[in-house]
Structures are given as C-alpha cells and as structure tokens.
Design a protein around this motif. Structure first.
Motif, PDB file in Angstrom:
ATOM      1  N   UNK A  65       0.920  -1.211  -0.077  1.00 22.92           N
ATOM      2  CA  UNK A  65       0.117  -0.115  -0.083  1.00 22.92           C
ATOM      3  C   UNK A  65       0.799   1.312   0.022  1.00 22.92           C
ATOM      4  N   UNK A  66       2.060   1.367   0.780  1.00 25.25           N
ATOM      5  CA  UNK A  66       2.718   2.439   0.853  1.00 25.25           C
ATOM      6  C   UNK A  66       3.292   2.730  -0.451  1.00 25.25           C
ATOM      7  N   UNK A  67       3.589   1.875  -1.340  1.00 21.69           N
ATOM      8  CA  UNK A  67       4.342   1.888  -2.513  1.00 21.69           C
ATOM      9  C   UNK A  67       3.157   2.307  -3.817  1.00 21.69           C
ATOM     10  N   UNK A  68       2.140   1.467  -3.760  1.00 22.53           N
ATOM     11  CA  UNK A  68       0.972   1.764  -4.810  1.00 22.53           C
ATOM     12  C   UNK A  68      -0.220   2.194  -4.363  1.00 22.53           C
ATOM     13  N   UNK A  69      -0.442   2.516  -3.094  1.00 21.31           N
ATOM     14  CA  UNK A  69      -1.985   2.804  -2.734  1.00 21.31           C
ATOM     15  C   UNK A  69      -2.724   1.474  -2.549  1.00 21.31           C
ATOM     16  N   UNK A  70      -3.807   2.065  -2.144  1.00 22.28           N
ATOM     17  CA  UNK A  70      -4.898   0.808  -1.628  1.00 22.28           C
ATOM     18  C   UNK A  70      -5.300   0.264  -2.817  1.00 22.28           C
ATOM     19  N   UNK A  71      -6.030   1.215  -4.106  1.00 22.11           N
ATOM     20  CA  UNK A  71      -6.502   0.708  -5.058  1.00 22.11           C
ATOM     21  C   UNK A  71      -5.990   0.035  -5.909  1.00 22.11           C
ATOM     22  N   UNK A  72      -4.647  -0.151  -5.719  1.00 27.57           N
ATOM     23  CA  UNK A  72      -3.544  -0.809  -6.822  1.00 27.57           C
ATOM     24  C   UNK A  72      -3.149  -1.951  -6.121  1.00 27.57           C
ATOM     25  N   UNK A  73      -3.394  -2.116  -4.780  1.00 27.84           N
ATOM     26  CA  UNK A  73      -2.803  -3.315  -3.994  1.00 27.84           C
ATOM     27  C   UNK A  73      -3.568  -4.527  -4.582  1.00 27.84           C
ATOM     28  N   UNK A  74      -2.636  -5.749  -4.890  1.00 27.58           N
ATOM     29  CA  UNK A  74      -3.365  -7.029  -5.201  1.00 27.58           C
ATOM     30  C   UNK A  74      -3.129  -8.168  -4.578  1.00 27.58           C
ATOM     31  N   UNK A  75      -4.270  -8.931  -4.116  1.00 31.21           N
ATOM     32  CA  UNK A  75      -4.115 -10.139  -3.233  1.00 31.21           C
ATOM     33  C   UNK A  75      -3.299 -11.135  -3.725  1.00 31.21           C
ATOM     34  N   UNK A  76      -3.352 -11.275  -5.147  1.00 27.35           N
ATOM     35  CA  UNK A  76      -2.493 -12.266  -5.503  1.00 27.35           C
ATOM     36  C   UNK A  76      -1.033 -12.027  -5.580  1.00 27.35           C
ATOM     37  N   UNK A  77      -0.762 -10.985  -5.935  1.00 32.37           N
ATOM     38  CA  UNK A  77       0.781 -10.434  -5.869  1.00 32.37           C
ATOM     39  C   UNK A  77       1.461 -10.362  -4.412  1.00 32.37           C
ATOM     40  N   UNK A  78       0.484 -10.006  -3.429  1.00 31.86           N
ATOM     41  CA  UNK A  78       0.920  -9.925  -2.185  1.00 31.86           C
ATOM     42  C   UNK A  78       1.029 -11.572  -1.390  1.00 31.86           C
ATOM     43  N   UNK A  79       0.265 -12.512  -2.033  1.00 30.99           N
ATOM     44  CA  UNK A  79       0.430 -13.886  -1.790  1.00 30.99           C
ATOM     45  C   UNK A  79       1.727 -14.324  -2.181  1.00 30.99           C
ATOM     46  N   UNK A  80       2.122 -14.001  -3.420  1.00 34.96           N
ATOM     47  CA  UNK A  80       3.387 -14.435  -4.100  1.00 34.96           C
ATOM     48  C   UNK A  80       4.361 -13.717  -3.387  1.00 34.96           C
ATOM     49  N   UNK A  81       4.240 -12.575  -3.170  1.00 35.19           N
ATOM     50  CA  UNK A  81       5.502 -11.745  -2.502  1.00 35.19           C
ATOM     51  C   UNK A  81       5.724 -12.452  -1.310  1.00 35.19           C
ATOM     52  N   UNK A  82       4.842 -12.750  -0.664  1.00 36.88           N
ATOM     53  CA  UNK A  82       4.984 -13.177   0.763  1.00 36.88           C
ATOM     54  C   UNK A  82       5.147 -14.615   1.262  1.00 36.88           C
ATOM     55  N   UNK A  83       4.957 -15.447  -0.099  1.00 36.16           N
ATOM     56  CA  UNK A  83       5.086 -16.823  -0.134  1.00 36.16           C
ATOM     57  C   UNK A  83       4.071 -17.887   0.642  1.00 36.16           C
ATOM     58  N   UNK A  84       2.621 -16.952   0.485  1.00 37.02           N
ATOM     59  CA  UNK A  84       1.655 -17.745   1.317  1.00 37.02           C
ATOM     60  C   UNK A  84       0.608 -18.309   0.091  1.00 37.02           C
TER      61      UNK A  84
END
Length: 193
Positions: free
Chosen positions: A17-36
């Motif tokens: 969110x700090x880099x992209x904002x709320x509206x551009x945050x992606x759950x899929x990318x977050x899961x990949x990024x965090x390895x979950x």
C-alpha cells in the motif's frame, strides 16, 4: 496472537500500500510476494482485500501511536525527530518509492478505508495533543498544532518522494521544532487581557 502467516500478510500489505496505494494493491501479488497460498488470505481475512487493507493500515497506525505514547515525557521535539529519522531510512531504502499507508488509505476510493485512516489520524492527533500540553502548549492550541505536525510530516514525505531528496524532511523538522517552541512560549489566548 496473530499467526506468522497473518502477520506477514499484514506487514506485506502495508508495504505494498505504501508504494502503490490501496486501490492498486493486489491480493494475488501479495500472496506471491509473501510466499503464502492465496487461500490463506481468505482464511485469515474472510472480508477479503478490504479487511486486509484495514488491518495493515491499523497495524501501521498502532505502531506509530504506541511510539508516541512511549515517548511521553521526552517532548514533541523528540517525537518529530524520531518520526523523521524513521522516514529518512524508509525513503532511502525504498529509493523514495514508499509513502505512508495511512495517507494512502485516506485517498482510497472505498469510504471504509478513508474511515480507517481518519481513526488512525485521530489517534495520532490525540497522542500528540497530550505531549504538546506536557511541553507547555496551551490546551486550546494543542489540537491545531498536533494536526499541523501530522500534516507537515505527511507533506514532507510526499515532497521527498517527488523530488527524490531528503531535504523536505530536514526543512519540516526544523520548522516544526520552532513551531512547538513558539506555541509553548505563547500565553493562552485571552490571557492577560
């Protein structure tokens, strides 16, 4: 007590969110990024992205509010210097791409996230009011000085990101310290009349 997976998702969401904002945050990318697994998102956050965003924003908000409370007795100058020191590290480490997740939530499309941001800013303001009053700022003036501090800190981060330089943080630090000293030295409005 949050699980490791849940905690990683919250802190990862705050970073995204700090880099992209709320509206551009992606759950899929977050899961990949965090390895979950993506399914973990819905297990830990049945309300989906909206619930995770609010958890991330509140996490950041709570950490700052706790830091403000933890510096009681050390004065407003200490808090201003501490916050800006932290932002210098964050900005340099992120190559000036990271901003404040709370501010990002404040400008999100979803009113829910704006409500969360208002509540966080309110907690920060309340904490600063207490510190300002301890520093001798008249209680009637402390709320506006607290809001000015928060607005100045958030604006300094935005300017530093835009220019890719730390200079705005240095400028705001010096001016806020002068502002608090001047406010503490002023008689309460209406005094001595």
């Amino acid at each position: 007590m949050p699980t490791d997976t849940r905690a990683r998702m919250v802190t990862g969401a705050a970073r995204m969110i700090s880099r992209r904002g709320v509206d551009a945050m992606s759950l899929r990318e977050l899961a990949e990024q965090e390895g979950v697994p993506l399914g973990s998102t819905y297990h830990h956050f049945p309300g989906g992205k909206a619930e995770l965003v609010d958890a991330a924003v509140n996490h950041v908000g709570d950490r700052v509010a706790e830091s403000i409370a933890g510096t009681r007795g050390q004065g407003t100058e200490h808090i201003v210097r501490w916050v800006l020191h932290a932002w210098r590290r964050i900005l340099i480490k992120s190559d000036f791409r990271a901003g404040c997740p709370v501010l990002a939530a404040a400008v999100a499309k979803d009113e829910r996230h704006r409500d969360t941001a208002r509540a966080v800013f309110g907690r920060w303001t309340d904490g600063l009011i207490d510190v300002l009053i301890e520093d001798g700022v008249p209680p009637v003036r402390a709320p506006s000085v607290a809001r000015t501090i928060i607005a100045s800190l958030e604006g300094a981060v935005g300017l530093a990101r835009a220019f890719g330089q730390i200079g705005p943080l240095d400028d705001v630090e010096a001016e806020l310290i002068r502002l608090v000293a001047a406010a503490a030295g002023e008689p309460a409005p209406g005094a001595g009349r």
